[in-house]
Design an enzyme around this catalytic site. Sequence first.
Site, PDB file in Angstrom:
ATOM      1  N   CYS A 113       0.806  -1.225   0.000  1.00  0.00           N
ATOM      2  CA  CYS A 113       0.000   0.000   0.000  1.00  0.00           C
ATOM      3  C   CYS A 113       0.834   1.269   0.000  1.00  0.00           C
ATOM      4  O   CYS A 113       0.297   2.366  -0.180  1.00  0.00           O
ATOM      5  CB  CYS A 113      -0.954   0.000   1.198  1.00  0.00           C
ATOM      6  SG  CYS A 113      -2.145  -1.351   1.162  1.00  0.00           S
ATOM      7  N   HIS A 254      -3.073   7.076   2.840  1.00  0.00           N
ATOM      8  CA  HIS A 254      -3.531   5.808   2.282  1.00  0.00           C
ATOM      9  C   HIS A 254      -4.915   5.517   2.859  1.00  0.00           C
ATOM     10  O   HIS A 254      -5.131   5.594   4.072  1.00  0.00           O
ATOM     11  CB  HIS A 254      -2.551   4.691   2.635  1.00  0.00           C
ATOM     12  CG  HIS A 254      -3.087   3.324   2.386  1.00  0.00           C
ATOM     13  ND1 HIS A 254      -3.638   2.953   1.182  1.00  0.00           N
ATOM     14  CD2 HIS A 254      -3.172   2.232   3.196  1.00  0.00           C
ATOM     15  CE1 HIS A 254      -4.042   1.689   1.260  1.00  0.00           C
ATOM     16  NE2 HIS A 254      -3.774   1.229   2.462  1.00  0.00           N
ATOM     17  N   ASN A 284     -10.430   0.232   0.084  1.00  0.00           N
ATOM     18  CA  ASN A 284      -8.973   0.190   0.059  1.00  0.00           C
ATOM     19  C   ASN A 284      -8.526  -0.386  -1.280  1.00  0.00           C
ATOM     20  O   ASN A 284      -8.662  -1.576  -1.533  1.00  0.00           O
ATOM     21  CB  ASN A 284      -8.455  -0.662   1.210  1.00  0.00           C
ATOM     22  CG  ASN A 284      -6.932  -0.721   1.290  1.00  0.00           C
ATOM     23  OD1 ASN A 284      -6.246  -0.285   0.385  1.00  0.00           O
ATOM     24  ND2 ASN A 284      -6.414  -1.270   2.367  1.00  0.00           N
TER      25      ASN A 284
END
Length: 332
Positions: A113, A254, A284
């Site tokens: 990520c 993020h 996500n």
Amino acid sequence: MNAIITGVAGYVPDYVLTNEELSRMVDTNDEWIMTRVGIKERRILKGEGLGTSYMATKAAENLIQKTGVDPDSIDALIVTTTTPDYKFPSTASLTLGRLGLKNAFAFDFSAACCGFLYSLDVAAQMIRTGRCKKIIVIGADKMSSMVDYTDRQTCVLFGDGAGAVLVEGTEEKGIGVQDAYFRTDGIGYPYLHMEVGGSVNPPTKENAETPAAYLYQEGRTVFRYAVTAMSDDVLEIMKRNDLQADDVQWVVPHEANLRIIETVAKRAEVPMDKVMVNIDHYGNTSAATIPLALWDFEDKLKKGDNIIFTAFGAGFVHGASFYKWAYDGVSK
């Protein structure tokens, strides 16, 4: 010479997977999901033979069209992803081929990520050396390809998408990439991984349908590490650059969990109206979350805005960077 972002674009699939639909697949409901992670819906890439390179190509096509950049002037293309189309060739090479870029080289970058955050910094260094003048950086992930839709803890979290930026050189002072603080702890495997598929545990007929063939996450542990790391990293980058909360126009985190984002903002004393949040409608998307947030919020950005990026991912990898926006934003 410094590196600046001169354009932002994105792509998300048409199919919308809502909390209501998920509640018919596993034992969950909208209230449970919204309370714990803040996600209302996520996009899922449907269609046989469509992988990460399909979304990366779409995002790059949108970027080229939007910026008007000559494709033959692109020197390099970086795709950061955890869900490559294949072990090889690289997803970047497939994307470059579909775009028809004649004068660029391409490679994949893997940092979970944190991938976009790290690869943006790599691109900036490539620009600063003078070896490259224009680079396309793409964060793209088809997270649905590794999610077990019988696991109520993880299937609600992830979506698919791609975001792309054009990175160029400039001699103008006071804009572009300013600083970066990156760290890798190397302790994260037990808490966030996909066991099957690599050289340690290659895919077989026997393990292909086991839970080990899908993403595994120990949610509480990852949450605790993510909150601490992202908060500390933001505070460190602010300290290194003598930034107070009032000096920061935007924090771009993020998009993993709304509670993580809120805690990071609180520790940095940055109000939530200065934090880019789109997790509610994308979920996500791993390496795509930060460029997709820039794409969504581009029209609110002004030249000279102080921006702090921060991310946390499997490994554990984490970090924050300081960037001064280079142009007045336009709508997507």
